[in-house]
Design an enzyme around this catalytic site. Sequence first.
Site, PDB file in Angstrom:
ATOM      1  N   HIS A  18       0.856  -1.182   0.000  1.00 47.29           N
ATOM      2  CA  HIS A  18       0.000   0.000   0.000  1.00 47.29           C
ATOM      3  C   HIS A  18       0.897   1.240   0.000  1.00 47.29           C
ATOM      4  O   HIS A  18       2.064   1.177   0.419  1.00 47.29           O
ATOM      5  CB  HIS A  18      -0.892   0.021   1.235  1.00 47.29           C
ATOM      6  CG  HIS A  18      -1.908  -1.077   1.268  1.00 47.29           C
ATOM      7  ND1 HIS A  18      -3.059  -0.989   2.014  1.00 47.29           N
ATOM      8  CD2 HIS A  18      -1.959  -2.297   0.658  1.00 47.29           C
ATOM      9  CE1 HIS A  18      -3.771  -2.083   1.869  1.00 47.29           C
ATOM     10  NE2 HIS A  18      -3.116  -2.901   1.052  1.00 47.29           N
ATOM     11  N   GLU A  20       1.035   3.837   1.915  1.00 47.77           N
ATOM     12  CA  GLU A  20       1.580   4.202   3.227  1.00 47.77           C
ATOM     13  C   GLU A  20       2.751   3.307   3.614  1.00 47.77           C
ATOM     14  O   GLU A  20       3.773   3.783   4.124  1.00 47.77           O
ATOM     15  CB  GLU A  20       0.484   4.114   4.310  1.00 47.77           C
ATOM     16  CG  GLU A  20      -0.664   5.068   4.113  1.00 47.77           C
ATOM     17  CD  GLU A  20      -1.795   4.500   3.254  1.00 47.77           C
ATOM     18  OE1 GLU A  20      -2.902   5.055   3.325  1.00 47.77           O
ATOM     19  OE2 GLU A  20      -1.580   3.521   2.502  1.00 47.77           O
TER      20      GLU A  20
END
Length: 135
Positions: A18, A20
């Site tokens: 992801h 992040e």
Amino acid sequence: MVGEGTSSLVELRDPTAHAEVMALRDAGSKPGRHLLEDGAMYASSEPCPMCLMACYWARIPYLIFGASSHDVATYGFEDLQLYREAAQPAEHRPGPLRHNLAPGGPVETTTDPPPLWWADGIGQADPSHLRLRRS
């Protein structure tokens, strides 16, 4: 800016890639440390539970995001449902709950605590026994 990332799930065939997590990996590699207590995470939407926990592990003190989990749910993102499931006691969460970690042993669905031999071997595990198995 210490690090940045974009969602790379498809290209890397990695369900943890992801944006992040990729940003945390990038940021951690530059100062050569995994704790980023003096940083801030900026994201276009509220992080999923995995990414939020990664921010906690990295001790990010500030997390600033645009769209909420409610907002992105209208576009098919499952983050809100994952937050709801994670809030349930483990025995009430959907999906398998697996604990039997015996090397070479069967993987069973159970709510029993892990066996004592498992705790005794923490830090001394043979990496050949750490495998991801498809069910």
